[in-house]
Write a protein that holds these residues in place. Sequence first.
Motif, PDB file in Angstrom:
ATOM      1  N   ARG A  32       0.822  -1.205   0.000  1.00 17.04           N
ATOM      2  CA  ARG A  32       0.000   0.000   0.000  1.00 17.04           C
ATOM      3  C   ARG A  32       0.860   1.261   0.000  1.00 17.04           C
ATOM      4  O   ARG A  32       0.557   2.233  -0.704  1.00 17.04           O
ATOM      5  N   MET A  33       1.941   1.253   0.769  1.00 20.96           N
ATOM      6  CA  MET A  33       2.821   2.423   0.785  1.00 20.96           C
ATOM      7  C   MET A  33       3.546   2.580  -0.547  1.00 20.96           C
ATOM      8  O   MET A  33       3.802   3.703  -0.998  1.00 20.96           O
ATOM      9  N   THR A  34       3.873   1.459  -1.189  1.00 20.20           N
ATOM     10  CA  THR A  34       4.467   1.540  -2.527  1.00 20.20           C
ATOM     11  C   THR A  34       3.472   2.153  -3.506  1.00 20.20           C
ATOM     12  O   THR A  34       3.842   2.953  -4.370  1.00 20.20           O
ATOM     13  N   ALA A  35       2.181   1.785  -3.360  1.00 19.70           N
ATOM     14  CA  ALA A  35       1.153   2.354  -4.233  1.00 19.70           C
ATOM     15  C   ALA A  35       1.014   3.859  -4.008  1.00 19.70           C
ATOM     16  O   ALA A  35       0.823   4.630  -4.963  1.00 19.70           O
ATOM     17  N   VAL A  36       1.088   4.298  -2.738  1.00 22.35           N
ATOM     18  CA  VAL A  36       1.036   5.737  -2.444  1.00 22.35           C
ATOM     19  C   VAL A  36       2.221   6.443  -3.097  1.00 22.35           C
ATOM     20  O   VAL A  36       2.073   7.507  -3.719  1.00 22.35           O
ATOM     21  N   GLN A  37       3.402   5.857  -2.958  1.00 25.73           N
ATOM     22  CA  GLN A  37       4.598   6.436  -3.588  1.00 25.73           C
ATOM     23  C   GLN A  37       4.423   6.508  -5.097  1.00 25.73           C
ATOM     24  O   GLN A  37       4.736   7.531  -5.727  1.00 25.73           O
ATOM     25  N   ASP A  38       3.934   5.431  -5.696  1.00 30.43           N
ATOM     26  CA  ASP A  38       3.753   5.401  -7.154  1.00 30.43           C
ATOM     27  C   ASP A  38       2.740   6.452  -7.602  1.00 30.43           C
ATOM     28  O   ASP A  38       2.908   7.082  -8.653  1.00 30.43           O
ATOM     29  N   HIS A  39       1.677   6.628  -6.801  1.00 26.38           N
ATOM     30  CA  HIS A  39       0.663   7.625  -7.167  1.00 26.38           C
ATOM     31  C   HIS A  39       1.272   9.025  -7.192  1.00 26.38           C
ATOM     32  O   HIS A  39       1.062   9.787  -8.151  1.00 26.38           O
ATOM     33  N   HIS A  40       2.005   9.368  -6.138  1.00 27.16           N
ATOM     34  CA  HIS A  40       2.589  10.710  -6.093  1.00 27.16           C
ATOM     35  C   HIS A  40       3.652  10.880  -7.172  1.00 27.16           C
ATOM     36  O   HIS A  40       3.786  11.972  -7.745  1.00 27.16           O
ATOM     37  N   THR A  41       4.399   9.824  -7.465  1.00 24.75           N
ATOM     38  CA  THR A  41       5.383   9.904  -8.544  1.00 24.75           C
ATOM     39  C   THR A  41       4.694  10.129  -9.884  1.00 24.75           C
ATOM     40  O   THR A  41       5.140  10.938 -10.709  1.00 24.75           O
ATOM     41  N   ALA A  42       3.582   9.401 -10.109  1.00 27.88           N
ATOM     42  CA  ALA A  42       2.832   9.563 -11.355  1.00 27.88           C
ATOM     43  C   ALA A  42       2.234  10.965 -11.459  1.00 27.88           C
ATOM     44  O   ALA A  42       2.236  11.578 -12.543  1.00 27.88           O
ATOM     45  N   GLN A  43       1.729  11.489 -10.327  1.00 23.61           N
ATOM     46  CA  GLN A  43       1.175  12.839 -10.343  1.00 23.61           C
ATOM     47  C   GLN A  43       2.247  13.877 -10.646  1.00 23.61           C
ATOM     48  O   GLN A  43       2.014  14.833 -11.406  1.00 23.61           O
ATOM     49  N   ALA A  44       3.431  13.685 -10.073  1.00 23.49           N
ATOM     50  CA  ALA A  44       4.524  14.625 -10.339  1.00 23.49           C
ATOM     51  C   ALA A  44       4.943  14.555 -11.806  1.00 23.49           C
ATOM     52  O   ALA A  44       5.191  15.587 -12.450  1.00 23.49           O
ATOM     53  N   ALA A  45       5.008  13.339 -12.351  1.00 22.54           N
ATOM     54  CA  ALA A  45       5.371  13.190 -13.763  1.00 22.54           C
ATOM     55  C   ALA A  45       4.304  13.794 -14.671  1.00 22.54           C
ATOM     56  O   ALA A  45       4.616  14.422 -15.688  1.00 22.54           O
ATOM     57  N   LEU A  46       3.018  13.617 -14.285  1.00 21.34           N
ATOM     58  CA  LEU A  46       1.934  14.186 -15.079  1.00 21.34           C
ATOM     59  C   LEU A  46       1.986  15.715 -15.068  1.00 21.34           C
ATOM     60  O   LEU A  46       1.813  16.368 -16.114  1.00 21.34           O
ATOM     61  N   LEU A  47       2.225  16.280 -13.889  1.00 23.87           N
ATOM     62  CA  LEU A  47       2.321  17.734 -13.791  1.00 23.87           C
ATOM     63  C   LEU A  47       3.513  18.261 -14.594  1.00 23.87           C
ATOM     64  O   LEU A  47       3.405  19.270 -15.299  1.00 23.87           O
ATOM     65  N   GLN A  48       4.634  17.574 -14.495  1.00 14.70           N
ATOM     66  CA  GLN A  48       5.814  17.995 -15.239  1.00 14.70           C
ATOM     67  C   GLN A  48       5.567  17.902 -16.740  1.00 14.70           C
ATOM     68  O   GLN A  48       5.953  18.787 -17.508  1.00 14.70           O
ATOM     69  N   GLY A  49       4.900  16.816 -17.178  1.00 11.14           N
ATOM     70  CA  GLY A  49       4.583  16.677 -18.590  1.00 11.14           C
ATOM     71  C   GLY A  49       3.632  17.746 -19.073  1.00 11.14           C
ATOM     72  O   GLY A  49       3.779  18.276 -20.181  1.00 11.14           O
ATOM     73  N   HIS A  50       2.628  18.092 -18.226  1.00  8.84           N
ATOM     74  CA  HIS A  50       1.675  19.143 -18.603  1.00  8.84           C
ATOM     75  C   HIS A  50       2.373  20.485 -18.730  1.00  8.84           C
ATOM     76  O   HIS A  50       2.136  21.244 -19.687  1.00  8.84           O
TER      77      HIS A  50
END
Length: 311
Positions: A231-249
Amino acid sequence: MTVFAFDITANGSNVATADAPPEGGYRWAHFDLDDPHLTAFLDTHVPAIPAAALVAPETRPRADRFGDGLMLNLRGVNLTDDGPEDQMVAVRMWVTAHLVVTVRMRQVFALDTLREDAAQGYAPATPMMFVSSLSTRLMGRVQDTVFDLSGRVDGMEDSVQDDDSPLPPELAEERRMAIRLRRYLAPQRDALVALVGTDSPLMSQSARDLLREQANLAKLNVEELEGLIARMTAVQDHHTAQAALLQGHNGYVLSIIAAVFLPLGFITGLFGVNVAGMPGINTSWAFAALCAGLVAMSVGAVWVLRWLKWI
């Protein structure tokens, strides 16, 4: 000298320590690992192999039969002030029908609770009931720690609902804690399962039933820790994906702006050269015409990007 010692009768009460354990009862002797008298005691009362296991500098949970006794190592969470909870404390044990020897390196609160009970005349009646009572107290404290960690992970997962929330700063440490706890509890689970299945004559059915429950609790805690790590890995992955999405945008927006202003920069650079022959130098409306042309090019660039479905 021992930290403490009790001679315990068959009904669980304690009597004054004598030369030998009471008839039908057993003696419980508890030592610190650095006790200078420990070696002499072990040489007199404990076989060589179990004695070596009791003073080993490093231990892992185990449950092995040796002759008419059992060599046991169990771990509990560290509740002292000298380290984190996941730096688990070890209890080394040698158990026979008439002797229980426990050795600690750090204070073990579960043993202190058993000592208080014994001092009041409510000690476990047999050595194996002592082992089951100790494992119950150790695993109870472990379960409390795992439940507390689970509650904190629930809070981290709530942050996933808000895409603007930052990565929880405690996530890395909590994940390390879960990994370290699992590292110690997985072999403890195996040790308790092995203890339940031992054919030692010391094992009574009532003690076996109690230990089976503790083995099952250890399994549940290990599974819970594995789930918490995931579950903590999933939380980390979510925030990493959000950061990558924001950077891409953000990169996408900058690319669109650059695409619109690239031809404008070329035109203004071309008309900014300071050489003879530039058109419109002597025409009063040339600057207005250039500005209008730039606006038209900007509108045209935006239209082309929309036609290409890039924006």
